[in-house]
Design a protein around this motif. Structure first.
Motif, mmCIF file in Angstrom:
data_model
loop_
_atom_site.group_PDB
_atom_site.id
_atom_site.type_symbol
_atom_site.label_atom_id
_atom_site.label_comp_id
_atom_site.label_asym_id
_atom_site.label_seq_id
_atom_site.Cartn_x
_atom_site.Cartn_y
_atom_site.Cartn_z
ATOM 1 N N ALA A 175 66.506 39.071 28.809
ATOM 2 C CA ALA A 175 67.128 40.021 27.886
ATOM 3 C C ALA A 175 66.986 39.541 26.444
ATOM 4 O O ALA A 175 66.746 40.346 25.526
ATOM 5 C CB ALA A 175 68.592 40.205 28.248
ATOM 6 N N HIS A 180 64.088 45.088 28.941
ATOM 7 C CA HIS A 180 65.213 45.898 29.392
ATOM 8 C C HIS A 180 65.454 45.645 30.878
ATOM 9 O O HIS A 180 64.734 44.872 31.517
ATOM 10 C CB HIS A 180 64.987 47.381 29.089
ATOM 11 N N ARG A 181 66.448 46.310 31.455
ATOM 12 C CA ARG A 181 66.894 45.961 32.804
ATOM 13 C C ARG A 181 65.811 46.157 33.856
ATOM 14 O O ARG A 181 65.675 45.340 34.766
ATOM 15 C CB ARG A 181 68.136 46.788 33.158
ATOM 16 N N THR A 184 63.308 43.376 33.585
ATOM 17 C CA THR A 184 63.895 42.137 34.100
ATOM 18 C C THR A 184 63.882 42.118 35.614
ATOM 19 O O THR A 184 63.528 41.116 36.242
ATOM 20 C CB THR A 184 65.337 41.978 33.587
#
Length: 278
Positions: A175, A180-181, A184
């Motif tokens: 992060a 972004h999620r 990741t």
């Protein structure tokens, strides 16, 4: 070096090895050898006629096809369930965690009867699905539901310990680098979880292929439509056609072994690649 080599050997190694080989022979090797020997009583033409009968081939497609689909569904939703149990705190979390193991403890016949009662046209859920033209019980869809039910714990219990040991600092570092999620998860978390996920997939698939008790009630056992391969073996045994039953069992064993070998090879390759990337 001799001392180090001696320390690696457990006390009583020869006795332990002998017991292990005898144990595996009695429980695995000898029964499997008996299946091959019994099927060898058929000529090749007779063997081929039994294992390629249209009704038997239809059962192969149903058993192996739906087992792969059920294992894939369990891989996706099992990962999501394991993630929720590890990463979030919510009411009745311990109860849900214990509920995951229910398919392990529940007798398969009880599971089959319960699913049939639930998804039949007059069942609690089946009556609402029937209004939309969706039939579950006594259809291939019912077989899929049963296979998903009995295979769900394997993925959850395989992935859950890896998630618990996963250091959240890796996600924080990703992060901080601007990921972004989804990035990741895809590039940091998923490569670490993939070997365990493939193991859970293989276990769920192996469990589904050999399932009989929970499927037999909800399948309807309609020839060429919802007959599973284990049922064909039981049918041959009831007709005292032991050679025919073992012939179908040999095909099922070889196909299952080949698929599991491919999955395990993919798992080993993924683990090696992940370790190298680290």
């Amino acid at each position: 070096m001799a001392a180090a080599r001696t320390l690696r050997v457990l006390p009583g190694f020869h006795l332990t090895l002998g017991y292990t080989l005898a144990y595996l022979s009695l429980l695995v090797l000898i029964p499997l050898a008996a299946v091959f020997i019994k099927s060898a009583s058929l000529t090749f033409d007779e063997f081929w006629e039994v294992v390629t009968a249209p009704r038997v081939v239809a059962s192969y497609r149903l058993s192996f096809g739906l087992s792969l689909v059920a294992a894939a569904i369990n891989a996706v939703f099992g990962l999501m369930l394991a993630w929720a149990l590890v990463r979030y705190s919510f009411p009745a979390r311990r109860f849900v965690d214990a509920l995951v193991d229910l398919p392990f403890a529940l007798p398969t016949a009880v599971a089959g009867i319960a699913l049939t009662a639930l998804y039949a046209k007059n069942g609690w859920l089946g009556q609402y699905l029937a209004a939309f033209g969706i039939e579950v019980a006594f259809k291939p869809l019912g077989v899929l539901v049963a296979l998903v039910f009995i295979g769900s714990p394997f993925v959850v219990r395989t992935v859950q310990p890896i998630l618990e040991d996963l250091d959240t600092e890796l996600e924080e570092a990703a992060a901080c680098l601007g990921a972004h999620r989804w990035q990741t998860f895809r590039h940091v978390i998923l490569p670490i979880l993939l070997p365990a996920l493939l193991t859970g997939f293989a276990l769920a698939f192996a469990r589904a292929v050999g399932e009989y008790g929970s499927v037999i009630f909800i399948a309807g056992n309609i020839p060429m439509v919802s007959e599973i391969t284990p049922l064909m073996i039981i049918t041959k045994l009831e007709q005292y056609d032991y050679a025919g039953a073992t012939a179908i069992a040999v095909v099922m064993l070889l196909v299952s072994f080949a698929l599991l070998l491919v999955i395990n090879g993919l798992q080993a390759w993924t683990a090696k690649r992940t370790g190298r990337s680290r």
